[in-house]
Design an enzyme around this catalytic site. Structure first.
Site, short mmCIF file in Angstrom:
data_model
loop_
_atom_site.label_atom_id
_atom_site.label_comp_id
_atom_site.label_asym_id
_atom_site.label_seq_id
_atom_site.Cartn_x
_atom_site.Cartn_y
_atom_site.Cartn_z
N THR A 185 0.71 -0.82 0.08
CA THR A 185 0.05 -0.89 -0.20
C THR A 185 0.71 1.02 -0.17
O THR A 185 2.10 1.11 0.19
CB THR A 185 -0.63 0.34 1.12
OG1 THR A 185 0.34 -0.10 2.27
CG2 THR A 185 -1.59 -1.45 1.14
N GLU A 330 -5.62 -3.94 -0.50
CA GLU A 330 -5.66 -5.48 0.48
C GLU A 330 -6.99 -6.04 0.17
O GLU A 330 -7.38 -7.02 0.29
CB GLU A 330 -6.75 -4.95 1.39
CG GLU A 330 -5.34 -4.38 2.76
CD GLU A 330 -4.90 -2.42 2.28
OE1 GLU A 330 -5.54 -2.38 1.38
OE2 GLU A 330 -4.44 -2.59 3.36
N LYS A 438 -15.25 16.39 11.55
CA LYS A 438 -15.80 16.17 13.04
C LYS A 438 -15.68 17.34 12.99
O LYS A 438 -15.33 18.11 13.96
CB LYS A 438 -14.91 15.32 13.83
CG LYS A 438 -14.77 14.18 13.34
CD LYS A 438 -14.08 12.71 13.95
CE LYS A 438 -13.67 11.65 13.15
NZ LYS A 438 -12.31 12.32 12.59
N TRP A 443 -20.36 14.58 11.19
CA TRP A 443 -19.14 14.51 10.11
C TRP A 443 -19.64 15.14 8.94
O TRP A 443 -20.74 15.01 9.24
CB TRP A 443 -19.68 12.89 10.01
CG TRP A 443 -18.70 12.28 11.22
CD1 TRP A 443 -18.13 12.43 12.38
CD2 TRP A 443 -18.19 10.95 10.84
NE1 TRP A 443 -17.89 11.54 13.73
CE2 TRP A 443 -17.73 10.48 12.16
CE3 TRP A 443 -18.24 9.30 10.11
CZ2 TRP A 443 -17.22 9.10 12.27
CZ3 TRP A 443 -17.99 8.11 10.57
CH2 TRP A 443 -16.94 8.94 11.44
P1 ADP Z 1 -3.69 3.71 -1.86
O1 ADP Z 1 -2.28 2.76 -2.10
O2 ADP Z 1 -3.04 4.67 -2.30
O3 ADP Z 1 -3.71 3.38 -0.25
P2 ADP Z 1 -5.36 1.88 -2.30
O4 ADP Z 1 -5.68 1.35 -3.73
O5 ADP Z 1 -5.27 0.64 -1.69
O6 ADP Z 1 -4.36 2.61 -3.20
O7 ADP Z 1 -6.70 2.77 -2.20
C1 ADP Z 1 -7.55 2.19 -1.28
C2 ADP Z 1 -8.58 3.48 -1.18
O8 ADP Z 1 -9.01 4.49 -1.40
C3 ADP Z 1 -9.65 2.87 -0.68
O9 ADP Z 1 -10.15 2.65 1.16
C4 ADP Z 1 -10.66 4.75 -0.80
O10 ADP Z 1 -10.95 5.82 0.57
C5 ADP Z 1 -10.38 4.36 -1.44
N1 ADP Z 1 -10.96 4.58 -3.01
C6 ADP Z 1 -10.97 3.54 -4.31
N2 ADP Z 1 -11.67 3.25 -4.47
C7 ADP Z 1 -12.56 4.46 -4.81
C8 ADP Z 1 -13.93 5.18 -5.38
N3 ADP Z 1 -14.18 5.08 -6.61
N4 ADP Z 1 -14.14 6.25 -4.21
C9 ADP Z 1 -13.92 6.87 -3.49
N5 ADP Z 1 -12.62 6.65 -2.67
C10 ADP Z 1 -11.80 5.27 -3.14
#
Ligand code: ADP
Length: 540
Positions: A185, A330, A438, A443
């Site tokens: 990640t 993940e 917050k 929220w």
């Molecule tokens: P990084 O390594 O940048 O964290 P990830 O692809 O694992 O890359 O990031 C996942 C996160 O990206 C998700 O938990 C979510 O918060 C955000 N995310 C992914 N797709 C969407 C979406 N379609 N809309 C809003 N948020 C998204």
């Protein structure tokens, strides 16, 4: 009583063998790092993957060894995906956009034995090669004529390695639970964490994402993964596309609007996948030169929220349905998707756009739920929001060589996202838990405010963060990148937002900035901005 069916393991090499036998003439087209277009078939790719498997054996790569890549989306990277996993080693795709210290950390943490690197990244690698402790060798993904002069001794040449080998190789059979690929990640807080995909999880995910109610990939598709192969394995698309034998088009290092448009047009791409920033670039380019996308039927957007403006622009200017998807490293990554259903087709457009902004429904295989801070499940009424949990055979059960028990709760993975789920199963991300604002115990969704601001024609990019406030704890401020040459004042923006969001959500300040910082996966780097603007409302 046990069933009596064969227990043939689900292996990545099987995907390639299938494509070779059933779709031998189907094409894989790549824009090359050296320039120009490379074009070959699944039959050719299969031969080269077997040569590469022989080369890996000659280099002494053993089952379970990690083999790193620092590379763009090209046919060579594709070959590494299949050959490395095929010999039961683990392909570890490193994101070159991470900070050099993070890249060093990741390669050392994974204990990569070899590193395959595109020409583009040789200079980057030179700056920290002496800190990489586990490497036995570095292979530059090019031919002899293009090998660089480098301060790193003993660089090997990819094409030379392949030329020396036979294209005969029998892919071994082994447990489908074996590790196949490793992705970290991007680690906006703390060190990046490794997610170790298995052959089984990869194949099940590939099968699931091809379904019509998911990405709808068939052998007639022509698929352009703009999402990098170093970002959650290009969302698993290289595996899924191979499974169907569809034509695969790789953009190489060129992801600007003009290059993408040219490639899409030349190869008649009908499906493209990428994060919103990529599409913003392409849409802006097409608007500027007055072009549309003739061949594209669907654009898959994930990684960050797709705004209504983007959904509408694709639909109304280009006749393209925007498929909104959600997932994370993940989750392999596909968790939920908002594909085009009959119900959607019959809906009034305004209603459909609202629905398309939701991140969609779980694909078969995964289940999702939302819970409160005590772990109690919340209503699926589209209103209650809480922590989004997910479970399924392609969801991480733990991190690679690290313990994070707080993320794994009784068979569910806590995504760190806050979401709603409605009565038809549509999930909508409210925010990342750390980004939600917050204000006085209530929220505010930064994503919803950002999307509302993006609706203004003078806005290129928007970002909402919560900053310290003496009375309300936190209040939102809105950061805006204006389109060049446009004038836009704070009061005008607030007026534009009035009526579009609850009154108490209206930002306390609008700040115009030249650019916004992004993470290595193209998301807004809110942590940095929060630090920078922490006392903005207090000092004002
Ligand atoms: P990084 O390594 O940048 O964290 P990830 O692809 O694992 O890359 O990031 C996942 C996160 O990206 C998700 O938990 C979510 O918060 C955000 N995310 C992914 N797709 C969407 C979406 N379609 N809309 C809003 N948020 C998204």
């Amino acid at each position: 009583m046990q069933g009596q069916m064969m227990n043939r393991p689900l292996l990545i090499s099987g995907l390639l063998e299938h494509a070779e036998q059933v779709y031998p003439g189907s094409e894989i087209v790549s824009r090359q790092v050296e320039g120009g277009i490379h074009r070959y078939t699944y039959a050719d790719a299969g031969k080269r993957c077997r040569k590469l498997a022989n080369a890996l054996a000659r280099l002494g790569v053993e089952p379970g060894d990690r083999v790193g890549t620092l590379a763009w989306n090209t046919n060579r990277h594709y070959e590494l995906y299949f050959a490395v996993s095929g010999v039961q080693a683990v392909v570890h795709t490193v994101n070159p956009r991470l900070f050099p210290e993070q890249i060093v950390y990741i390669i050392n943490h994974a204990e990569d034995r070899y590193l395959f690197v595109d020409l583009t990244f040789v200079a980057l690698l030179e700056s920290f090669a002496d800190q990489l402790t586990s490497l036995r060798g570095i292979i530059v993904m090019t031919d002899r004529a293009n090998m660089p002069n480098s301060s790193i001794d003993g660089l090997l040449c990819y094409e030379e390695l392949l030329e020396a080998e036979s294209d005969q190789y029998d892919w071994p059979s082994f447990s489908e639970e074996s590790a196949a690929a490793l992705c970290y990640t991007s680690g906006t807080t703390g060190n990046p964490k490794g997610v170790l995909y298995s052959h089984r999880s990869t194949i099940l995910h590939a099968q699931a994402i091809c379904q019509p109610q998911a990405l709808n990939i068939s052998s007639d598709s022509i698929v352009l993964p703009v999402v990098p192969m170093f970002h959650v394995c290009a969302w698993g698309s290289p595996y899924a596309v191979t499974l169907t034998g569809a034509k695969l088009v790789f953009p190489g290092p060129n992801m600007d609007g003009e290059s993408l448009h040219q490639l899409i047009d030349a190869e008649q791409v009908n499906m493209a996948l990428g994060v919103p920033t990529i599409w913003m670039g392409l849409l802006a380019y097409m608007k500027e030169i007055g072009k549309t996308l003739e061949s594209v039927e669907s654009v898959v957007v994930g990684g960050a929220a797709a705004s209504q403006t983007m959904i509408q622009q694709f639909e109304e200017t280009h006749g393209i349905f925007l498929v909104h998807a959600w997932g994370m490293t993940e989750t392999s990554p596909l968790g939920t998707i908002s594909s085009c259903s009959q119900e959607m087709k019959e809906m009034p457009l305004a209603q459909r756009y609202k629905l398309q902004q939701k991140q969609g429904r779980p694909i078969y295989g995964v289940s999702i739920k939302i819970v409160d801070d005590d772990g109690v499940e919340l209503a699926r009424d589209g209103k209650a929001f809480g922590r989004l949990l997910i479970t399924g055979p392609w969801i991480a059960a733990s991190y690679f060589r690290e313990d994070h028990p707080e993320n794994f709760i009784e068979g569910w993975f806590d995504t760190g996202d806050v979401a709603t789920i409605d009565s038809k199963g549509y999930m909508q991300i409210v925010d990342r838990r750390k980004d939600v604002i917050k204000s006085g115990g209530e929220w505010i969704s930064s994503i919803e405010l950002e999307n509302a601001a993006l609706g203004h024609p003078s806005v290129t990019e928007s970002c909402v963060i919560g900053v310290a406030h003496p009375k309300w704890d936190e209040r939102p401020i809105l950061l805006i990148v204006k389109k060049s040459g446009e004038t836009l004042a704070e009061a005008e923006m607030i007026e534009f937002l009035t009526g579009k969001v609850a009154k108490w959500w209206l930002p306390d300040a609008v700040v115009f900035v030249e650019e916004l910082p992004h993470t290595a996966t193209g998301k807004l780097l809110k942590m940095t901005l929060r630090e920078q603007y922490q006392s903005y409302l207090i000092d004002r």
